[in-house]
Write a protein that holds these residues in place. Structure first.
Motif, short mmCIF file in Angstrom:
data_model
loop_
_atom_site.label_atom_id
_atom_site.label_comp_id
_atom_site.label_asym_id
_atom_site.label_seq_id
_atom_site.Cartn_x
_atom_site.Cartn_y
_atom_site.Cartn_z
N MET A 89 1.29 -1.54 0.20
CA MET A 89 -0.18 -0.18 0.11
C MET A 89 1.00 1.24 0.38
O MET A 89 0.23 2.20 -0.84
N ALA A 90 2.30 1.04 0.97
CA ALA A 90 2.71 2.64 0.61
C ALA A 90 3.44 2.75 -0.64
O ALA A 90 3.94 2.04 -1.07
N ASP A 91 4.06 4.00 -0.85
CA ASP A 91 4.20 4.60 -1.99
C ASP A 91 4.97 5.59 -2.20
O ASP A 91 5.28 6.43 -0.97
N THR A 118 5.49 -0.81 -2.77
CA THR A 118 5.16 -1.29 -4.04
C THR A 118 4.73 -0.50 -4.99
O THR A 118 3.90 -0.33 -5.48
N PRO A 119 5.91 0.59 -5.25
CA PRO A 119 5.58 1.71 -5.88
C PRO A 119 5.00 1.33 -6.93
O PRO A 119 5.59 0.63 -7.83
N VAL A 120 3.57 2.30 -7.55
CA VAL A 120 3.14 1.84 -8.79
C VAL A 120 3.57 2.07 -10.18
O VAL A 120 3.02 1.85 -10.56
N GLU A 121 4.98 3.24 -9.43
CA GLU A 121 5.54 3.29 -11.37
C GLU A 121 6.96 3.03 -11.54
O GLU A 121 7.99 2.86 -11.71
N LYS A 160 1.76 13.34 -5.18
CA LYS A 160 1.36 13.19 -3.48
C LYS A 160 1.54 11.64 -3.51
O LYS A 160 1.09 11.24 -4.39
N THR A 161 1.64 10.60 -2.99
CA THR A 161 1.67 9.80 -2.96
C THR A 161 0.26 8.75 -2.86
O THR A 161 -0.91 9.93 -2.80
N LEU A 162 -0.36 7.72 -3.30
CA LEU A 162 -1.53 7.03 -3.10
C LEU A 162 -2.15 7.50 -1.95
O LEU A 162 -3.35 8.05 -2.00
N LEU A 192 -5.52 2.87 -5.72
CA LEU A 192 -6.08 3.60 -5.43
C LEU A 192 -7.76 3.12 -5.04
O LEU A 192 -7.68 2.94 -3.71
N LYS A 193 -8.53 2.20 -6.15
CA LYS A 193 -9.52 1.32 -5.68
C LYS A 193 -9.36 0.41 -4.24
O LYS A 193 -9.91 0.68 -3.92
#
Length: 406
Positions: free
Chosen positions: A1-3, A352-355, A12-14, A317-318
């Motif tokens: 969840m952390a990003d 698990t950073p989305v980018e 901003k982070t998620l 995000l969902k």
């Protein structure tokens, strides 16, 4: 969840962008901090981070994912077994496209694993079906001193340079090779041969032929990684006398395996998938029911991690919103009606950073809340706000030690 901060979200982070209502409420009413979940020298994987969060010394108990997933599946490891996690992945144009075989379902995977076992299995080699894309390879006499590349850490990278290699940091074969075991080189050669042969076999399977005709991602290669021998772990009850009984709720076999070695009761929830479409309400109810009989309940949700690996910002995000409203909310509502006080902690196991689409070794934000706790000044739950939390920066088992004080 952390990003990490994302430009598309105004840097901003998620968590900062989403401001999940019930996590925010707990941050305001509780105490916060950050936790280092990965000890120095270990990979930032879920097997490492979740074991550390539960207070175990990884230097004493770590044997990789394979043995933990063997425990979850119910395979009783023998002394000469080497168990290694075996993903079914997607390769295209010489690259790893996805670590999950195109979101492979368990029923389809079972057919593929049985097919591989029929053609590649032997007295030495055995494939065992797990969940979705996550399976098990057991090698009699295999050696754990090898270097494997986690497929989720190498999206869109060429796969051939990532094949298994012997661990050259081990000083000599006599140290790496116990009685009756293969050498690291022999083990690496065997696994690489299985990878190549699996690609030939899977390409011919009707499942993948049908996928190719539809232009969909194929589940066209195995990818073993993170193996070890049978671990020696105390139960959680032996480590923490405050805990007389406990339960674990997760769709992920790895987490169930950690729970089994920790002496926790495994609760399997129908419809729990490990993805964003998981049964949040079912997990919440299972946790509420377990809290009436058990001292300690560990609820694990994989959805945000998988969305991060897929690089899917909207889905992550969902998943955060679903976690907040469909799991945390009903648990909090039930707690307020219970006769006994309940302490709640919320945290990721690793970012698990989305980018980036990979795990990173960075501290994670956490909340600890219970009735009567004196809140700190932190008003939000996110990676930056929790830097100012009154718990400060904790390391590894210090988190469980703080919980056990409560």
């Amino acid at each position: 969840m952390a990003d990490h901060p994302v430009a598309r979200l105004g840097d901003k982070t998620l968590l900062q962008y989403a401001r999940p209502q019930y996590m925010e409420q707990l941050a305001k009413e509780g105490r916060t901090g950050r936790l280092i979940t990965v000890p120095e020298g270990f990979p930032p994987g879920s097997e490492v981070a979740n074991t550390a969060i539960l207070g175990y010394d990884l230097n004493k108990v770590y044997e990789g994912r394979g043995p933990l997933e063997a425990a979850s599946i119910g395979y009783e490891m023998k002394d000469d077994d080497f168990a290694i996690r075996c993903n079914i992945i997607t390769l295209e144009d010489g690259k790893i496209i996805t670590h999950n075989g195109g979101n492979l379902e368990t029923d389809d995977a079972r057919i593929l694993i049985e097919y591989l076992n029929e053609h590649l299995g032997s007295d030495r080699v055995r494939f065992i079906t797990g969940i979705q894309y996550r399976h098990l390879l057991v090698i009699k006499g295999g050696n754990k001193h090898i270097v494997c590349a986690p497929p989720h850490d190498h999206p869109n990278e060429p796969w051939r340079p990532l094949l298994v290699k012997p661990d050259t940091t081990v000083c000599c074969d006599s140290v790496a090779t116990g009685e009756g075991r293969m050498t690291p080189q022999e083990t690496a050669d065997l696994i690489n041969d299985l990878i190549l042969r699996s690609q030939e076999l899977l390409a011919k399977h009707p499942y993948n032929i049908a996928k190719a005709e539809k232009g969909e991602r194929q589940a066209n290669s195995i990818w073993p990684w993170s193996g070890g021998y049978r671990p020696s772990m105390q139960t959680l009850m032996a480590q923490y006398p405050q805990v007389k009984s406990g339960a674990v709720i997760s769709a992920v076999d790895l987490i169930q395996g950690i729970g089994r070695y920790a002496g926790l009761r495994i609760i399997k929830v129908p419809g729990a998938t490990g993805l964003a479409n998981t049964n949040y309400e079912g997990k919440a109810q299972a946790a509420i029911d377990a809290l009436r009989t058990d001292d300690f309940v560990f609820v694990h949700v994989e959805a945000t991690d998988e969305a991060g690996h897929d690089g899917d910002l909207d889905l992550k995000l969902k998943a955060i919103d679903y976690l907040d409203k469909r799991l945390i909310k009903p648990i909090l509502e039930a707690i307020h009606g219970m006769d006994e006080d309940v302490c709640v902690a919320i945290l990721p196991d690793h970012p698990t950073p989305v980018e980036m689409r990979i795990h990173v070794n960075e501290p994670v934000p956490f909340i600890i809340w219970h009735k009567g706790i004196v809140p700190d000044e932190v008003q939000h739950y996110d990676e930056e706000s929790c830097v100012s939390g009154s718990y400060g920066l904790l390391r590894l088992n210090e988190f469980m030690n703080e919980l056990m004080k409560i």
